[in-house]
Design a protein around this motif. Sequence first.
Motif, mmCIF file in Angstrom:
data_model
loop_
_atom_site.group_PDB
_atom_site.id
_atom_site.type_symbol
_atom_site.label_atom_id
_atom_site.label_comp_id
_atom_site.label_asym_id
_atom_site.label_seq_id
_atom_site.Cartn_x
_atom_site.Cartn_y
_atom_site.Cartn_z
ATOM 1 N N TYR A 72 -72.415 13.959 22.986
ATOM 2 C CA TYR A 72 -71.184 14.657 23.387
ATOM 3 C C TYR A 72 -70.643 14.141 24.713
ATOM 4 O O TYR A 72 -69.452 14.241 24.985
ATOM 5 C CB TYR A 72 -71.426 16.172 23.462
ATOM 6 N N CYS A 73 -71.489 13.554 25.547
ATOM 7 C CA CYS A 73 -71.057 13.041 26.857
ATOM 8 C C CYS A 73 -70.076 11.878 26.712
ATOM 9 O O CYS A 73 -69.205 11.693 27.566
ATOM 10 C CB CYS A 73 -72.255 12.603 27.687
ATOM 11 N N ASP A 75 -67.639 11.642 24.878
ATOM 12 C CA ASP A 75 -66.286 12.183 24.730
ATOM 13 C C ASP A 75 -65.910 13.097 25.891
ATOM 14 O O ASP A 75 -64.959 13.870 25.810
ATOM 15 C CB ASP A 75 -66.169 12.947 23.413
ATOM 16 N N ASP A 77 -67.363 15.711 26.976
ATOM 17 C CA ASP A 77 -67.634 17.132 26.784
ATOM 18 C C ASP A 77 -68.937 17.457 27.496
ATOM 19 O O ASP A 77 -69.817 16.615 27.632
ATOM 20 C CB ASP A 77 -67.714 17.473 25.295
ATOM 21 N N TYR A 78 -69.071 18.670 27.970
ATOM 22 C CA TYR A 78 -70.226 19.046 28.776
ATOM 23 C C TYR A 78 -71.370 19.657 27.976
ATOM 24 O O TYR A 78 -72.438 19.908 28.515
ATOM 25 C CB TYR A 78 -69.807 19.993 29.901
ATOM 26 N N ALA A 82 -69.259 22.697 23.208
ATOM 27 C CA ALA A 82 -67.885 22.343 23.590
ATOM 28 C C ALA A 82 -67.374 21.188 22.737
ATOM 29 O O ALA A 82 -66.207 21.179 22.321
ATOM 30 C CB ALA A 82 -67.836 21.975 25.069
ATOM 31 N N TRP A 83 -68.245 20.226 22.450
ATOM 32 C CA TRP A 83 -67.855 19.085 21.621
ATOM 33 C C TRP A 83 -67.468 19.552 20.221
ATOM 34 O O TRP A 83 -66.463 19.115 19.667
ATOM 35 C CB TRP A 83 -68.995 18.062 21.563
ATOM 36 N N SER A 86 -64.024 21.248 20.393
ATOM 37 C CA SER A 86 -62.891 20.367 20.675
ATOM 38 C C SER A 86 -62.741 19.234 19.670
ATOM 39 O O SER A 86 -61.619 18.833 19.363
ATOM 40 C CB SER A 86 -62.988 19.793 22.087
ATOM 41 N N ARG A 87 -63.834 18.702 19.152
ATOM 42 C CA ARG A 87 -63.760 17.519 18.289
ATOM 43 C C ARG A 87 -63.782 17.821 16.798
ATOM 44 O O ARG A 87 -63.282 17.026 16.006
ATOM 45 C CB ARG A 87 -64.892 16.544 18.613
#
Length: 100
Positions: A72-73, A75, A77-78, A82-83, A86-87
């Motif tokens: 996820y990093c 993109d 995202d934390y 969250a990924w 959002s994705r």
Amino acid sequence: MTAAVTTTPAFVSVREAAEMVRAGLGFLAAADATALAADTQAHCLQVLEQAHAMYSAARTSMLAAFTAGQGYCADADYSPRAWLISRTRVTKGAAVGYTA
């Protein structure tokens, strides 16, 4: 010597297999279920339930590896939660459930 018979389809890659899953589900989603015989509807429901169980196992495995590798990093995202939101556009509740 005879070759072993397998019911597992051969795919060139994981991506190809994933695209075949999407294509098959797209076909079923577009089918006119009301035009199908009851035994075909029943068969599809049984197969879809089995596929759902396999889908859950595959998603869990992929998400665990993605999380462990901090995919996820890439993109920005934390967190995997969250990924996912959002994705993949899943709801917050779904993302919480998947990452629990």
